[in-house]
Every structure is written in C-alpha cells, then in structure tokens.
Scaffold this motif. Structure first.
Motif, mmCIF file in Angstrom:
data_model
loop_
_atom_site.group_PDB
_atom_site.id
_atom_site.type_symbol
_atom_site.label_atom_id
_atom_site.label_comp_id
_atom_site.label_asym_id
_atom_site.label_seq_id
_atom_site.Cartn_x
_atom_site.Cartn_y
_atom_site.Cartn_z
ATOM 1 N N ALA A 111 8.727 9.637 20.413
ATOM 2 C CA ALA A 111 7.578 10.304 21.033
ATOM 3 C C ALA A 111 6.553 9.277 21.507
ATOM 4 O O ALA A 111 6.023 9.372 22.623
ATOM 5 C CB ALA A 111 6.947 11.281 20.045
ATOM 6 N N THR A 365 9.107 14.039 28.767
ATOM 7 C CA THR A 365 8.333 14.905 27.881
ATOM 8 C C THR A 365 9.255 15.645 26.920
ATOM 9 O O THR A 365 8.933 15.824 25.734
ATOM 10 C CB THR A 365 7.513 15.911 28.706
ATOM 11 N N ALA A 366 10.421 16.059 27.411
ATOM 12 C CA ALA A 366 11.382 16.768 26.563
ATOM 13 C C ALA A 366 11.907 15.872 25.444
ATOM 14 O O ALA A 366 12.007 16.301 24.289
ATOM 15 C CB ALA A 366 12.537 17.287 27.418
ATOM 16 N N ALA A 368 10.375 13.345 24.218
ATOM 17 C CA ALA A 368 9.245 13.165 23.303
ATOM 18 C C ALA A 368 9.131 14.357 22.356
ATOM 19 O O ALA A 368 8.891 14.188 21.149
ATOM 20 C CB ALA A 368 7.949 12.988 24.088
ATOM 21 N N GLY A 369 9.343 15.552 22.903
ATOM 22 C CA GLY A 369 9.316 16.753 22.068
ATOM 23 C C GLY A 369 10.402 16.740 21.012
ATOM 24 O O GLY A 369 10.183 17.136 19.860
ATOM 25 N N ALA A 370 11.588 16.262 21.395
ATOM 26 C CA ALA A 370 12.676 16.151 20.427
ATOM 27 C C ALA A 370 12.309 15.170 19.313
ATOM 28 O O ALA A 370 12.605 15.403 18.132
ATOM 29 C CB ALA A 370 13.951 15.699 21.127
ATOM 30 N N LEU A 372 9.262 14.445 18.261
ATOM 31 C CA LEU A 372 8.269 15.084 17.403
ATOM 32 C C LEU A 372 8.923 16.105 16.477
ATOM 33 O O LEU A 372 8.516 16.252 15.312
ATOM 34 C CB LEU A 372 7.192 15.755 18.262
ATOM 35 N N TYR A 373 9.936 16.807 16.972
ATOM 36 C CA TYR A 373 10.647 17.788 16.141
ATOM 37 C C TYR A 373 11.320 17.089 14.963
ATOM 38 O O TYR A 373 11.243 17.558 13.816
ATOM 39 C CB TYR A 373 11.689 18.524 16.984
#
Length: 669
Positions: A111, A365-366, A368-370, A372-373
């Motif tokens: 991220a 961004t996707a 980065a979202g992964a 963070l998950y």
C-alpha cells in the motif's frame, strides 16, 4: 529517457550514468562487501532524474507547451506499469512464502509503495541499514516515493515562478542550500529521518534541475551545452567518475549518511552530466552499448532485484549461498529486460488511448487496497505457507487480557510518548513493570499469571519517543532517554500503591553497545561506570520513595528466530530446489554467554549490593538455556523461546512469569 527524445537531443551517456548507478546499487545489495558504498547509486539517480524531468518541464515552458495533465499522464505511464507488475508479483510470492507477520508487513508496504509513501513507513519502522531491512522485499521503494513526492509539487512551483516572472534559478539555489543544510543537520541528529524524508533529499534532485535550467536557458544550443574546450570537458568528466568511484568504495553503512558525504556522488553525477556527451568518459565509457542497455532497463531492474534478493534471504534464513544470489541477480536482469520490452515500452508509446493513465491509476489503487486488506487481516493466517512452518507458532499463547485498560499514572498528554501504558482494571495495581522493549516482551506472561487481587501496571516499550531506559545521567550517551525516564520515575515515586518495581533494561541500551542484535562488544565496552552511576541514580530515587526493586536479567542475544529455522514454502518443488526443510540452526554456548555478559551481571550485582533488602535480582537464564548441554537456543523442548529479534516469545514470558510473579508477591510482604 524516451520522453527526452521528443524535447531534446538524446544523450546516450546519461543512460550509461544510469547503468553505473544501478550496478552500484545491485552489487551492494547482492554482494555488499564488493562495493560497501553502492547505495550512493540512488543519489546519482536523483541527480539524473532532476536533470531529465526538469529538462522536459523547462523546455515546455520555454516553448509555451507545458500542461499539468500531460506531465502527470506521462509520469503515470512511465512509473506505474513496472511498479504494478513488481507489486503484484511480490504480493503473489508473499502469499505462498511469508509468515503472517511478514505478510502483514508486506501488505502495508504494498500500500505504501502504491501510494508513494514508503519512505515515511520505513522511517517509522527503523532505518535503511537495520537488519530487518534485509527482509523487507519492498524496502527499496523509498527512493521512488521521494521522487514522486518531489514531482507532485515541483512543477507547481515552477509554474508559479514562471507566470509570476520570478527568478527561478535563484529560488532553486536557495531551496537546495536549505535542503542540504537540513540534510547535514538531521544526519547527525536523527540519521533515519535524514535518510528518508524528502526535505533532506530534494537538494540532490534540485542539483539536476539547476543543470537542466542552465542547459535550456544559458546556451545557444541546449543539447551541446556547455560550450567548453575539450580539455575542460574531459577533466570534468574524469573528475565526476572519480568522485562516484570514491564514494562507492570508501563510504559504508557505518558512516553518517547522507550528510556531507552525499556531496561526493551528487557532485560526481553533476560533473558527468555537465561535461557533455562528447567528453572522454561520457563518450568512451558511458556511451558503450552495454552500458546503454543496462541504463535503459535500470528502472525495472531497480524494482526487480531487491524483492528477489529479499525473498531469497527470507526463505533461506540469511544463509543463501553466493550462487543463489548470482542467480537472483541474473533473473532480475532478465525480468527487467522483459518488463522494459514487453510491458513498459508498449504502454508508454504504443497505447494512445486517453484511458491508459486512468486504468493504470485504478489498478495501482486496487493493489494498494489488496495490501491494506492483508494488513488488516493480520497476514491471512490460514495460508499453506503458515501451515508449513508450524514451529513459528509454538511461541504463541492464548489467554484473556480483556481486563487491561489504558492508563498507567502518566499524565494524559504524555501517554502517547510511551510504547505501552496500561494497567489491570480489576484492582488497584500493587506492582509496576517498567522498561524498554524487553519489558514489553515480558508483559503478556506477567498480566496472564497475575491475580486480580495483586495486579500490575506497565510503563515502557518502544514508542515514538523511544523507550524509558532508567539511567538518570547527564552523559550525552543517555540524553535520548532522559525525558521518558523522568516521566516514568515521577509516576513511580508518586504512586503510593506501588510496592515493587520490576525493572528490565536491555544490555545493549544500558551499555550503549554498537549494535541492536548482539552483545559481543560488551567485554571491551568502556561505559561501565557511567551506566552504573545512572542506574544507581534511578533506583535510589525509587528506594527513597519506599519501593522495592527487582532487576530482571536480560536474556541471551540470538539471531531473530526466523533466521534460525530453515523455512518452507507452499511449494514442495521450490522447497526441494532451495533445500528448505525446517531444520533448526542457531545456538550459543551457556558458558560463552556467561563470559560475554559478565560485565553486565557484575553491574547488576553491584547495584543489588547497595541495598540487598530493597533491591533484588531475578535471573531467568535457567529457563532459556539447557545448562546440562551447555547450550542456549532459540527452540527448547519443541517451543520457540524468542518471538522477534532477541526478544522472548509470549510462551517464554509465561514461563518466566510463573516464577517471577510469586517472587515479586513474596518480597512485597
């Protein structure tokens, strides 16, 4: 580089300079003893980047063609494709290889890498040269973050100065001087901060920017600037290369960096670019076809080489043969070439759709979202890689700590300065655990083994302001600890309910040893007297307040447990290829530990002898070593004794607490 071709005459020597920079970095990471200062390649990259990107910006402003939208669209198409590929690959490898805490950290770094903030994350975590950095596959993205932070604001500044008809070079010079002064200041004040924050690094990019300004506006033929005679250009060229070589081979991680020393690679890069493409070094060395090739793939090579080396270091527990590192470097070169030819260049120059940049931004961004998950899910603990390395979980414990609450007697405005400030809410605490990260590692067992009638509170751990090392001293060695120590001591002396203070101090902090992961230099350490005096001062104040004090003897210093157990992955074939078999490797002899720690033990005993009725020593060494076998190990009786670095595991904290808690309760009577 190719963007420059559309604005200025292509200079192959700059690709050659990129090659020097990337080769220095890669060799340093793979074989640090060969080029101990190879990390200065990043400083060379900063100068090159400042020169090339500023050349585009100034050329466009000069021709009244500058567009913010066009500039950032090209930055996205230049930076995002290879970065996306490396982040996605790192995510995939991490899923099948890393343990939960490692995968959780990787998620955070994915991220941070995607949001170009990795430099700030690493600054918070420690530093570029700490041992843990070797096992951070995306550690190297700190430099990319600084560049993109710079280019987020730099074009805005130039646009403002241009439209306001202000003196651009004077402004850049003033900013460069201010940045360099901050660089030198913080290098000696806070080296990690100096290494990672943009303000201490932008002078290196601005050095390239000033070269670009002179190239565009102060010459009749911008691409052939400077107009100097051949001897001058050759001398400048040779001097530039010599400065970079001196920096690469004389600077090492033990020296204060960046600071004054960063002038060497920065000035070297400036001189080589300033010399022009027909100077002797630029023409004969930097414009060599092989150097140009390496320079062309330098960006993807920078992105690829470190994750491969880092993952190899992780799965081989730092014991990878040289041949494996050679293979990793060769694979990274192949991947860099493939990324450049198949992925990066087509997206930059063949895909003309206006949607390319938005798609890339959405994709980043996707990912980065992964990341963070993964971080929020604590590293996805149900993965096969976790099941294949069950020994790592044997140091964990279960238990209800729901009775813990924030608050330890510290003023509310000071609580955030400590890593831990908590208490047992079931009753008024009678005992206090006080100390650094070693105390934090011990705290879980103490709280679980304590009773609600005889409860504890804890002040300590490592926080944003460091740790409370209870050495009250005017000596500069301990200056960093005084604020927290005095706050904690005030709590101790003013809390009439506290009967016993259990104090832990890491040997390395007490004696200010050279490293954070060994005490091997303790026998020759000269700080016994000042450490003794400072610890005596702190404990005397506790005793004057009517408190009894228990000194907990520090545990042996071994390697991080993950470096002591050969790892397994989720792939049997990969395990076989890398010879991964969960074998246990690390230990030191019991006798050698006693000998190495003799000075530390002598200091504690000298403190105890000051007042044996009020000062006690608890030594857990018999729980941490097989004395009959003369061995102190990371694993004993099938259980992991250490959790991270040389800090005890929660399981070990329970073992110690089973003895320590009743011992403390007994002397409190």
């Amino acid at each position: 580089m190719n963007d420059i071709r559309s604005h200025l005459k292509y200079r192959p020597d700059i690709d050659g300079l990129r090659a020097i920079a990337i080769l220095a970095v890669v060799i340093f990471h793979a074989f640090p003893s060969l080029i101990p200062g190879g990390f200065i390649g990043v400083d060379v990259f900063f100068v090159i980047s400042g020169f090339l990107i500023s050349s585009i910006i100034f050329s466009n402003f000069k021709n009244d063609k500058f567009s913010f939208l066009d500039f950032y669209k090209k930055r996205i198409k230049r930076i995002f494709p290879a970065l996306l590929l490396v982040l996605l690959t790192s995510f995939t490898i991490g899923y099948f290889v890393l343990l939960p805490d490692e995968f959780k950290q990787l998620g955070k770094h994915i991220a941070a890498g995607a949001f170009f903030s990795q430099n700030f994350i690493l600054w918070q975590e420690a530093g570029y040269f700490d041992t843990a950095s070797e096992t951070k596959p995306l550690m190297h993205l700190w430099s990319l973050a600084i560049e993109e932070q710079y280019y987020l604001l730099y074009p805005v500044l130039i646009a403002f100065l241009w439209k306001a008809k202000k003196n651009i070079p004077l402004t850049l010079v003033v900013l460069s001087i201010a940045s360099f002064i901050s660089c030198v200041f913080f290098t000696y004040k806070n080296s990690s901060m100096a290494f990672f924050i943009p303000i201490t690094r932008i002078w290196e990019l601005l050095a390239g920017s000033l070269l670009a300004y002179g190239n565009i506006f102060y010459s009749n033929k911008a691409n052939d600037w400077p107009y100097k005679n051949t001897y001058y250009k050759n001398a400048v060229s040779i001097a530039g290369l010599v400065l970079i070589i001196i920096a690469a081979f004389t600077i090492d991680k033990s020296l204060p960096f960046p600071g004054w020393l960063s002038l060497l690679p920065v000035l070297g890069a400036v001189l080589l670019i300033h010399a022009g493409n027909d100077a002797v070094i630029n023409r004969a060395v930097l414009s060599n076809r092989l150097m140009i090739f390496i320079g062309l793939i330098s960006y993807p090579l920078y992105l690829w080489h470190w994750p491969l080396l880092s993952f190899l270091q992780i799965v081989k527990s730092g014991n990878e043969p040289v041949s494996y590192r050679v293979i990793a470097v060769l694979v990274s070169v192949f991947l860099a070439w493939g990324t450049y030819r198949i992925f990066e260049n087509p997206i930059r120059f063949r895909f003309k759709s206006k949607l390319v940049a938005p798609y890339l931004a959405i994709s980043l961004t996707a990912i980065a979202g992964a990341g963070l998950y993964i971080f929020m899910q604590n590293g996805l603990q149900s993965r096969e890689a976790v099941k294949a390395n069950t020994i790592i979980t044997t140091g964990q414990i279960s238990g209800d700590l729901g009775f813990l609450t924030k608050g330890c007697g510290v003023a509310p405005e000071d609580e955030g300065k400590f890593g831990d400030c908590m208490r047992d809410s079931r009753s008024t605490p009678s005992f206090l655990l006080l100390g650094d990260s070693k105390a934090s590692a011990l705290s879980a067992g103490i709280f679980l083994k304590s009773s609600k009638e005889k409860s504890w509170k804890f002040i300590g751990g490592n926080g944003p302001n460091g740790a409370p090392i209870m050495v009250l001293s005017n000596n500069q060695l301990y200056e960093q600890y005084q604020t927290l120590s005095k706050i904690a001591l005030e709590v101790v002396t003013n809390d009439n309910d506290i009967k016993v203070v259990v104090l832990t101090v890491a040997t390395r902090a007490l004696f200010q040893l050279k490293t954070d992961y060994t005490i091997e230099d303790l026998p020759e350490n000269p700080n016994f007297d000042v450490a003794y005096a400072g610890l005596k001062n702190a404990i005397s104040k506790m005793i004057d307040a009517g408190k009894k004090v228990v000194l907990v003897v520090d545990n042996p210093s071994l390697k991080d447990p993950k470096q002591c157990i050969t790892r397994k992955t989720a792939f049997i074939l990969l395990d076989n290829f890398l010879s991964l078999d969960n074998t246990y490797q690390c230990h030191i002899s019991y006798e050698s530990h006693l000998k190495t720690s003799e000075k530390y033990r002598k200091l504690l005993e000298s403190i105890r002898e000051l007042n044996p009725e009020m000062i006690y020593i608890y030594d857990p060494l018999h729980l941490l070593c097989d004395i009959q076998q003369n061995k102190c190990t990371t694993v004993l009786n099938g259980k992991l004794l250490y959790g991270y670095s040389d800090h005890i595991s929660p399981y070990t904290s329970m073992l110690i607490a089973e003895e320590l808690v009743p011992f403390v309760e007994k002397i409190a009577k």
